[in-house]
Design an enzyme around this catalytic site. Structure first.
Site, PDB file in Angstrom:
ATOM      1  N   LYS A 103      31.095 -22.999  46.797  1.00 53.94           N
ATOM      2  CA  LYS A 103      29.711 -22.720  46.421  1.00 53.94           C
ATOM      3  C   LYS A 103      29.382 -23.343  45.066  1.00 53.94           C
ATOM      4  CE  LYS A 103      30.596 -18.226  44.221  1.00 53.94           C
ATOM      5  NZ  LYS A 103      30.203 -16.797  44.191  1.00 53.94           N
ATOM      6  N   TYR A 132      19.348 -33.123  14.209  1.00 50.87           N
ATOM      7  CA  TYR A 132      18.244 -32.215  13.904  1.00 50.87           C
ATOM      8  C   TYR A 132      18.636 -31.208  12.826  1.00 50.87           C
ATOM      9  CZ  TYR A 132      15.652 -33.800  18.032  1.00 50.87           C
ATOM     10  OH  TYR A 132      14.954 -34.553  18.948  1.00 50.87           O
TER      11      TYR A 132
END
Length: 328
Positions: A33, A237
């Site tokens: 999955k 940043y």
């Protein structure tokens, strides 16, 4: 472009090691999955098949269709019945009220709630569930449960095991030749697996959960640019990192848009190449000391899980499916 390398020999080693513990490859249910927990379901499916695995479990019909060419039996774990199910697949029945919503003659595995209280039918309601299934046109071919605390050292694991044994005894009075499975990755190495059961293996097949297994996934990034960061200059940043000396740095092509946890520049996040990430991670890139055209970001998800105070599952399943995955 960034790259995920899957170690084929390590994966095959893990499956052989697990099959030896269980008794055979035929008793394995490989859980693929969520893109095989981020590892690449379509890449791993033929490897598992070639070793003798014939049964897998996935989340949805869409996931099942991606690998249906490889396996005889595919169990869909999280299906919402819509009346047009595919007879090629097996569906988990998670709520007895949904019996009437399935297409006729569809194969199902009945989920038993033995104590996790997430999905499934409580043991106390099993007789009623059996009556509804027997009066329907559904084909009950298996029954399973999920252990909530198989990795915890308390008694709840054994309570759930006992509850499942009660459910098996009850259902065997009405159905024969059912396929049972209760043990998951965490339960695999906690004692003997009942001889009448298969075992669902999730993250353990990829090298986590036992020291005898081998990690199979390595994440790599490639250099976008390089420069000399002079003493006193900052990078990224907010200018979180400031160079205390002249240093050669590079920017690499992985960021939080690729499914990585966003590093905020605080603390030391050491990459797989031994270098620390410098400054805040950007959407599509990060910086570190220049280490060549290709660098390893991580080989062990546990390291990133510890740093970000989460679990290895989350680190792996978040990896963007668009990142190329290759066998090595």
């Amino acid at each position: 472009m960034s790259l995920i390398k899957i170690d084929q020999k390590a994966y095959e080693y893990n499956l052989r090691h697990i099959a030896k513990k269980i008794g055979s490859f035929q008793r394995l249910i490989c859980v693929f999955k969520d893109n095989a927990y981020g590892h690449g379901a379509k890449l791993l499916a033929p490897l598992a098949k070639n070793l003798g695995v014939s049964f897998v479990a996935v989340k949805s019909e869409e996931e099942a269709r991606e690998i249906e060419e490889f396996f005889e039996n595919i169990l869909i774990l999280s299906h919402r019945p819509h009346g047009n199910e595919n007879s090629r697949f097996i569906y988990a029945l998670n709520d007895i009220s949904q019996v009437k919503n399935y297409k006729q003659d569809i194969k199902i595995h009945l989920k038993i709630d033995t104590g996790m209280h997430r999905n499934g039918i409580c043991v106390e309601n099993l007789e009623h569930a059996i009556d509804l299934i027997r009066s329907s046109n559904l084909k009950l071919t298996g029954m399973f449960t999920h252990f909530a605390s198989a990795d915890e050292m308390d008694g709840s694991f054994f309570v759930q095991k006992e509850n499942f044994q009660k459910a098996k005894k009850m259902v065997k009075k009405y159905f024969s030749n059912l396929l049972f499975h209760s043990h998951n990755s965490a339960a695999l190495f906690r004692g003997k697996i009942p001889e009448d059961e298969y075992c669902r293996i999730g993250l353990v097949q990829f090298g986590y959960g036992d020291s005898n297994l081998k990690r199979i996934l390595s994440l790599y990034a490639h250099r976008l640019s390089q420069r000399i960061l002079q003493k006193g200059q900052s990078i990224g940043y907010g200018g979180i990192f400031t160079a205390v000396k002249d240093m050669e740095v590079a920017t690499y092509d992985l960021g939080y848009a690729d499914g990585l946890f966003r590093y905020n520049g605080k603390g030391e996040l050491v990459l797989g190449n031994g270098k620390a990430m410098l400054g805040k991670m950007s959407m599509d890139s990060f910086s570190c000391e220049n280490s060549g055209e290709e660098i390893c970001v991580f080989k062990d998800a546990d390291i990133w899980a510890d740093f970000f105070h989460t679990i290895n599952y989350e680190i792996l399943v978040k990896l963007n499916p668009n990142i190329q995955r290759v066998l090595v």
